[in-house]
Scaffold this active site. Structure first.
Site, short mmCIF file in Angstrom:
data_model
loop_
_atom_site.label_atom_id
_atom_site.label_comp_id
_atom_site.label_asym_id
_atom_site.label_seq_id
_atom_site.Cartn_x
_atom_site.Cartn_y
_atom_site.Cartn_z
N LYS A 1 39.85 18.31 -3.01
CA LYS A 1 39.25 19.64 -2.99
C LYS A 1 38.17 19.68 -4.06
O LYS A 1 38.45 19.48 -5.25
CB LYS A 1 40.31 20.71 -3.25
CG LYS A 1 39.73 22.11 -3.31
CD LYS A 1 40.81 23.16 -3.44
CE LYS A 1 40.21 24.54 -3.53
NZ LYS A 1 41.22 25.59 -3.64
N LYS B 1 38.20 19.10 1.59
CA LYS B 1 37.66 20.46 1.60
C LYS B 1 36.51 20.55 0.62
O LYS B 1 36.67 20.07 -0.50
CB LYS B 1 38.79 21.41 1.20
CG LYS B 1 38.39 22.84 1.03
CD LYS B 1 39.57 23.62 0.52
CE LYS B 1 39.10 25.03 0.24
NZ LYS B 1 40.05 25.81 -0.46
C1 PBG Z 1 42.69 28.88 -3.60
C2 PBG Z 1 41.83 28.59 -2.44
C3 PBG Z 1 40.43 28.71 -2.33
C4 PBG Z 1 40.12 28.40 -1.01
C5 PBG Z 1 41.31 28.09 -0.37
N1 PBG Z 1 42.35 28.17 -1.29
C6 PBG Z 1 39.41 29.18 -3.28
C7 PBG Z 1 39.04 28.41 -4.46
O1 PBG Z 1 39.49 27.31 -4.73
O2 PBG Z 1 38.24 28.98 -5.21
C8 PBG Z 1 38.74 28.44 -0.40
C9 PBG Z 1 38.71 28.71 1.05
C10 PBG Z 1 37.40 29.10 1.61
O3 PBG Z 1 36.36 29.17 0.91
O4 PBG Z 1 37.38 29.36 2.82
N2 PBG Z 1 42.57 28.04 -4.68
#
Ligand code: PBG
Length: 326
Positions: free
Chosen positions: A196, A249
């Site tokens: 991520k 992601k």
């Molecule tokens: C929580 C989380 C996030 C997303 C999914 N789980 C936000 C982040 O890390 O700031 C992002 C999902 C999206 O942008 O569609 N940590």
């Protein structure tokens, strides 16, 4: 054999032939629809930066799940907007937390017809918007593992089918696997947000989930967009710790990572097409700058082609509608 004996255009002439030799396809079985659940009844707060998406109270969330199921999508990913927040995200671990209540309501209404994936993270539940407990101005890894494990257990107890930690702390898969196994949930899979990235594409989501960090950013725990080898290390560690599915992601700017993950590890790969990716297509579509439906299908196809088995997308319902028309 080359030209003129070989002519690749021969197989492109006829649509039936083109479809026969198509190497990649999208199925409703691949899709997961993210949903945002908030307190109250009859609440529908549209998320302006994500057209068509809303924060929904549980009663309306159930209606939305029915619509999703009706078009053939069989899985949702739940995010919660809690009544109140605290320093460490303990509210996310409560039996009567917003997502826990939503899971029980969905299970009561739809049973096993709908697969519930529960996002595990603290950022929606902390006053400061970071993904864990703050010590000396940064998220403390090992203290955060405690709340993540407790949140995971509580979500599993509520009936979540899959636990999906999105926090990027080191060692969280091991801790979550341990607590699930110790409490009779050895059959509950973990979908790890393994690679991520610290991405600007999450912008609209942070409005949707009210989870923007109040200071600093997430670069001390989410990955540097410059790195690919490091993503393979993250994924390898998560697999070692017990992840059943690994995730990359965002997607569009990270398809090389999706591809490399699938080639390197013989394991199901999920790809999360995030809020900013969705919103860009919606915005350009609304202006008639692009053919929205065509681009939506092309983008999702490219994620499959890169190697994703599972795609999490805010387009899930719309994609299913297109697939059903065909
Ligand atoms: C929580 C989380 C996030 C997303 C999914 N789980 C936000 C982040 O890390 O700031 C992002 C999902 C999206 O942008 O569609 N940590």
């Amino acid at each position: 054999m080359s030209f003129p004996v070989t002519r690749l255009r021969r197989l492109r002439k006829n649509p039936i032939l083109r479809n026969m030799i198509s190497e990649t396809s999208i199925s409703v079985d691949d899709l997961i629809m993210p949903l945002f659940v908030c307190p109250g009844t009859n609440v529908n707060n549209p998320i302006l930066s994500m057209p068509g998406n809303s924060q929904l109270s549980i009663d309306l969330l159930l209606d939305e799940c029915a619509k999703i199921l009706a078009v053939g999508v069989k899985s949702v990913l739940l995010f919660g907007i809690p009544e109140s927040k605290d320093e460490d995200g303990h509210v996310a671990c409560e039996h009567n937390g917003i997502v826990q209540k939503a899971i029980r309501a969905i299970k009561e209404r739809f049973g096993n017809d709908l697969l519930i994936v529960a996002d595990v993270c603290n950022c929606e539940y902390t006053t400061h918007g970071h993904c864990g407990t703050i010590v000396d101005g940064d998220v403390d890894n090992d203290l955060t593992l405690v709340t993540l494990a407790n949140q995971s257990l509580s979500l599993a107890q509520a009936g979540a089918d899959v636990i999906a930690p999105s926090d990027m702390m080191d060692g969280r898969i091991k801790k979550i696997r341990e607590i699930l196994d110790e409490n009779g949930f050895s059959q509950t899979p973990i979908m790890a947000y393994s690679a991520k990235y610290a991405s600007g594409f999450y912008g609209p989501f942070r409005d949707a989930a009210d989870s923007a960090p109040k200071f600093g950013d997430r670069r001390s725990y989410q990955m540097n967009p410059a790195n690919s080898d490091e993503a393979m290390r993250e994924i390898a560690l998560d697999i070692e710790e017990g992840a059943d599915i690994v995730m990359v992601k965002p997607t569009m700017s990270y398809l090389d990572i999706v591809y490399r993950a699938k080639q390197t590890f013989n394991i199901p790969v999920a790809a999360y097409s995030v809020s900013g990716e969705f919103s860009m297509i919606k915005a350009a579509g609304a202006n008639d700058w692009i053919d929205e439906e065509r681009i939506m299908m092309e983008v999702i196809l490219s994620i499959k082609r890169a190697g994703a088995d599972i795609i999490i997308t805010y387009f899930a319902k719309e994609i299913a509608e297109v697939l059903n028309r065909k």
